[in-house]
Design a protein around this motif. Structure first.
Motif, PDB file in Angstrom:
ATOM      1  N   ALA A 177       0.858  -1.192   0.000  1.00 45.35           N
ATOM      2  CA  ALA A 177       0.000   0.000   0.000  1.00 45.35           C
ATOM      3  C   ALA A 177       0.891   1.238   0.000  1.00 45.35           C
ATOM      4  CB  ALA A 177      -0.923  -0.012   1.210  1.00 45.35           C
ATOM      5  N   GLY A 178       1.497   1.520  -1.139  1.00 48.48           N
ATOM      6  CA  GLY A 178       2.421   2.650  -1.230  1.00 48.48           C
ATOM      7  C   GLY A 178       1.759   3.971  -0.912  1.00 48.48           C
ATOM      8  N   GLU A 179       0.455   4.021  -1.123  1.00 45.08           N
ATOM      9  CA  GLU A 179      -0.287   5.259  -0.870  1.00 45.08           C
ATOM     10  C   GLU A 179      -0.485   5.531   0.617  1.00 45.08           C
ATOM     11  OE1 GLU A 179      -3.384   1.990  -1.228  1.00 45.08           O
ATOM     12  OE2 GLU A 179      -1.458   2.524  -2.136  1.00 45.08           O
ATOM     13  N   SER A 180      -0.060   4.609   1.477  1.00 50.42           N
ATOM     14  CA  SER A 180      -0.248   4.791   2.923  1.00 50.42           C
ATOM     15  C   SER A 180       0.647   5.879   3.497  1.00 50.42           C
ATOM     16  CB  SER A 180      -0.014   3.472   3.663  1.00 50.42           C
ATOM     17  OG  SER A 180       1.313   3.001   3.457  1.00 50.42           O
ATOM     18  N   GLY A 181       1.672   6.266   2.761  1.00 52.93           N
ATOM     19  CA  GLY A 181       2.463   7.420   3.157  1.00 52.93           C
ATOM     20  C   GLY A 181       3.658   7.136   4.045  1.00 52.93           C
ATOM     21  N   ALA A 182       4.309   8.237   4.446  1.00 55.44           N
ATOM     22  CA  ALA A 182       5.528   8.157   5.253  1.00 55.44           C
ATOM     23  C   ALA A 182       5.212   7.613   6.644  1.00 55.44           C
ATOM     24  CB  ALA A 182       6.151   9.551   5.351  1.00 55.44           C
ATOM     25  N   PRO A 183       6.206   6.994   7.290  1.00 54.52           N
ATOM     26  CA  PRO A 183       7.580   6.800   6.798  1.00 54.52           C
ATOM     27  C   PRO A 183       7.803   5.495   6.041  1.00 54.52           C
ATOM     28  CG  PRO A 183       7.467   6.141   9.091  1.00 54.52           C
ATOM     29  CD  PRO A 183       6.081   6.618   8.724  1.00 54.52           C
ATOM     30  N   HIS A 184       6.818   4.589   6.055  1.00 53.84           N
ATOM     31  CA  HIS A 184       7.080   3.249   5.531  1.00 53.84           C
ATOM     32  C   HIS A 184       6.570   3.025   4.112  1.00 53.84           C
ATOM     33  CE1 HIS A 184       8.534   2.231   9.457  1.00 53.84           C
ATOM     34  NE2 HIS A 184       7.365   2.472  10.024  1.00 53.84           N
ATOM     35  N   TYR A 185       5.588   3.807   3.669  1.00 59.63           N
ATOM     36  CA  TYR A 185       5.048   3.696   2.321  1.00 59.63           C
ATOM     37  C   TYR A 185       4.637   2.261   1.971  1.00 59.63           C
ATOM     38  CZ  TYR A 185       6.856   8.417   1.865  1.00 59.63           C
ATOM     39  OH  TYR A 185       7.101   9.752   2.051  1.00 59.63           O
ATOM     40  N   TYR A 204       8.204  -3.017  -9.888  1.00 57.62           N
ATOM     41  CA  TYR A 204       7.030  -2.142  -9.779  1.00 57.62           C
ATOM     42  C   TYR A 204       6.611  -1.703 -11.168  1.00 57.62           C
ATOM     43  CZ  TYR A 204      10.123   1.979 -10.299  1.00 57.62           C
ATOM     44  OH  TYR A 204      11.015   2.910 -10.752  1.00 57.62           O
ATOM     45  N   SER A 205       5.353  -1.335 -11.282  1.00 56.84           N
ATOM     46  CA  SER A 205       4.767  -1.061 -12.598  1.00 56.84           C
ATOM     47  C   SER A 205       3.662  -0.030 -12.459  1.00 56.84           C
ATOM     48  CB  SER A 205       4.206  -2.358 -13.179  1.00 56.84           C
ATOM     49  OG  SER A 205       3.022  -2.720 -12.474  1.00 56.84           O
ATOM     50  N   MET A 206       2.846   0.081 -13.491  1.00 59.88           N
ATOM     51  CA  MET A 206       1.706   0.991 -13.434  1.00 59.88           C
ATOM     52  C   MET A 206       0.675   0.558 -12.401  1.00 59.88           C
ATOM     53  SD  MET A 206       2.021   3.693 -15.233  1.00 59.88           S
ATOM     54  CE  MET A 206       0.324   4.259 -15.281  1.00 59.88           C
ATOM     55  N   ILE A 207       0.707  -0.685 -11.981  1.00 58.81           N
ATOM     56  CA  ILE A 207      -0.159  -1.100 -10.874  1.00 58.81           C
ATOM     57  C   ILE A 207       0.135  -0.228  -9.660  1.00 58.81           C
ATOM     58  CG2 ILE A 207      -0.769  -2.992  -9.317  1.00 58.81           C
ATOM     59  CD1 ILE A 207      -1.733  -3.464 -12.147  1.00 58.81           C
ATOM     60  N   LEU A 209       2.407   2.733  -9.888  1.00 57.32           N
ATOM     61  CA  LEU A 209       2.534   4.131 -10.295  1.00 57.32           C
ATOM     62  C   LEU A 209       1.193   4.747 -10.656  1.00 57.32           C
ATOM     63  CD1 LEU A 209       5.763   3.915 -12.504  1.00 57.32           C
ATOM     64  CD2 LEU A 209       5.570   4.474 -10.069  1.00 57.32           C
ATOM     65  N   GLY A 210       0.334   3.958 -11.293  1.00 55.34           N
ATOM     66  CA  GLY A 210      -0.980   4.476 -11.666  1.00 55.34           C
ATOM     67  C   GLY A 210      -1.840   4.783 -10.459  1.00 55.34           C
ATOM     68  N   LYS A 211      -1.783   3.916  -9.459  1.00 52.70           N
ATOM     69  CA  LYS A 211      -2.544   4.135  -8.223  1.00 52.70           C
ATOM     70  C   LYS A 211      -2.091   5.424  -7.551  1.00 52.70           C
ATOM     71  CE  LYS A 211      -5.045   3.016  -4.536  1.00 52.70           C
ATOM     72  NZ  LYS A 211      -6.528   3.013  -4.547  1.00 52.70           N
ATOM     73  N   LEU A 212      -0.779   5.601  -7.451  1.00 52.29           N
ATOM     74  CA  LEU A 212      -0.252   6.809  -6.808  1.00 52.29           C
ATOM     75  C   LEU A 212      -0.620   8.054  -7.607  1.00 52.29           C
ATOM     76  CD1 LEU A 212       3.239   5.352  -5.862  1.00 52.29           C
ATOM     77  CD2 LEU A 212       1.445   5.998  -4.242  1.00 52.29           C
ATOM     78  N   ALA A 213      -0.492   7.970  -8.926  1.00 51.63           N
ATOM     79  CA  ALA A 213      -0.807   9.120  -9.766  1.00 51.63           C
ATOM     80  C   ALA A 213      -2.281   9.508  -9.644  1.00 51.63           C
ATOM     81  CB  ALA A 213      -0.455   8.824 -11.221  1.00 51.63           C
ATOM     82  N   SER A 214      -3.149   8.503  -9.525  1.00 50.49           N
ATOM     83  CA  SER A 214      -4.589   8.788  -9.414  1.00 50.49           C
ATOM     84  C   SER A 214      -4.922   9.521  -8.130  1.00 50.49           C
ATOM     85  CB  SER A 214      -5.393   7.496  -9.501  1.00 50.49           C
ATOM     86  OG  SER A 214      -5.230   6.700  -8.324  1.00 50.49           O
ATOM     87  N   PRO A 221       9.146   8.659  -3.363  1.00 48.24           N
ATOM     88  CA  PRO A 221       9.386   8.211  -1.987  1.00 48.24           C
ATOM     89  C   PRO A 221       9.115   6.721  -1.791  1.00 48.24           C
ATOM     90  CG  PRO A 221       8.132  10.259  -2.011  1.00 48.24           C
ATOM     91  CD  PRO A 221       8.151   9.745  -3.420  1.00 48.24           C
ATOM     92  N   VAL A 222       8.137   6.180  -2.516  1.00 48.10           N
ATOM     93  CA  VAL A 222       7.821   4.757  -2.396  1.00 48.10           C
ATOM     94  C   VAL A 222       8.964   3.928  -2.959  1.00 48.10           C
ATOM     95  CG1 VAL A 222       6.158   2.957  -2.941  1.00 48.10           C
ATOM     96  CG2 VAL A 222       5.381   5.317  -2.610  1.00 48.10           C
ATOM     97  N   VAL A 223       9.417   4.290  -4.150  1.00 46.00           N
ATOM     98  CA  VAL A 223      10.517   3.560  -4.785  1.00 46.00           C
ATOM     99  C   VAL A 223      11.781   3.670  -3.939  1.00 46.00           C
ATOM    100  CG1 VAL A 223      11.990   3.433  -6.831  1.00 46.00           C
ATOM    101  CG2 VAL A 223       9.533   3.803  -7.076  1.00 46.00           C
ATOM    102  N   GLU A 224      12.054   4.860  -3.447  1.00 47.74           N
ATOM    103  CA  GLU A 224      13.249   5.030  -2.622  1.00 47.74           C
ATOM    104  C   GLU A 224      13.169   4.185  -1.352  1.00 47.74           C
ATOM    105  OE1 GLU A 224      16.066   8.459  -0.575  1.00 47.74           O
ATOM    106  OE2 GLU A 224      14.130   9.027  -1.445  1.00 47.74           O
TER     107      GLU A 224
END
Length: 282
Positions: A177-185, A204-207, A209-214, A221-224
């Motif tokens: 759940a990358g959209e859950s935010g800092a600090p763990h993303y 990682y893919s648009m599954i 990146l697309g969710k985050l962009a939406s 920050p998620v990738v890092e």
């Protein structure tokens, strides 16, 4: 760059007939197919060096002929990754066929239906597929859904220890759940339990990146966060073209933005070198 998660759809349904694993064929999926030739044109337009053609299971099921034919036709640009049923009675012969005879770089396994237990990849029967892949020097790709990822990650750990020399790639960051935010993303204890297993890689893919962009959230920050946990040498990007919606140029643009906070060397690994090491240099 290397696109390590590009789906293909043939323009000739008579030669490559759709045979979905379950449900009905998505409306319009065959109307504007991303063929091998079209994918290569998209790669060229974006300056992408190569791509891994990943079987589109919900259209072709376990019939991997098109991705294998495409990779054979364009060996300098494409490699194939095949979908199999690890619980099939003839799985050893099936894996040998796709890897040895048809040139696939490995197998992809995914949950057969919502609510399934982890036997589809971690049972004694399923380990026959792993054993055969290991014998042939291939890789295993796993697709976990959010509703089963913690149990699946727990079940995966002993399997990893049994096959330490087999690269194991987790699709879509294991659907954190990358959209859950800092600090763990979304990088939770279940995923971190695998960070000491050197044969685990994360794609990682648009599954993701697309969710985050939406949600108007940055992906960097998620990738890092994943790179800091596993190392850039174990992280790779793939587009999910021909499944995720959107323009390929936009997918590539999101990928480049997603590594903005990494060093140049780390960016090189994530966007190119990791995929090359797993799928081209073995």
């Amino acid at each position: 760059m290397i696109d390590s998660h590009a789906h293909l759809i043939a323009s000739d349904p008579a030669r490559y007939p759709p045979s979905p694993l379950s449900g009905t064929l998505e409306d319009g999926a065959l109307d504007n197919p991303v063929t091998a030739e079209r994918l290569i044109a998209l790669l060229d337009a974006q300056g992408i060096e190569r791509a891994l053609a990943v079987q589109r299971a919900h259209i072709y099921g376990f019939h991997n002929d098109y991705v294998c034919d495409a990779a054979a036709a364009y060996p300098d640009r494409l490699r194939a990754l095949c979908m199999v049923d690890a619980l099939a009675h003839d799985i050893r012969e099936t894996v040998r066929y796709w890897l040895r005879e048809r040139g696939s770089v490995g197998i992809r396994l995914t949950e057969p239906h919502k609510g399934a237990d982890t036997s589809w990849f971690a049972s004694k029967a399923a380990l026959r597929a792993w054993e055969t892949v290991a014998e042939l020097g291939g890789s295993v790709r796993l697709h976990f859904y959010r509703w089963n990822r913690e149990a699946a990650l727990q079940a995966l750990l002993p399997v990893l220890k049994s096959f330490p020399d087999t690269p194991v790639v987790l699709d879509h960051f294991s659907n954190i759940a990358g959209e859950s935010g800092a600090p763990h993303y979304g990088v939770d204890e279940a995923l971190l339990a695998l960070d000491d297993e050197p044969n685990v890689y994360l794609l990682y893919s648009m599954i993701n990146l697309g969710k985050l962009a939406s949600l108007d959230l940055p992906a960097a920050p998620v990738v890092e966060r994943v790179v800091r946990a596993f190392g850039a040498q174990r992280v790779m990007w793939g587009s999910d073209v021909a499944q995720s919606k959107g323009n390929y140029a936009d997918m590539v643009s999101l990928a480049r933005a997603s590594v903005a906070s990494l060093s140049a060397a780390e960016q090189q690994h994530v966007l190119h070198d990791t995929a090359s090491a797993v799928y081209w240099e073995r």
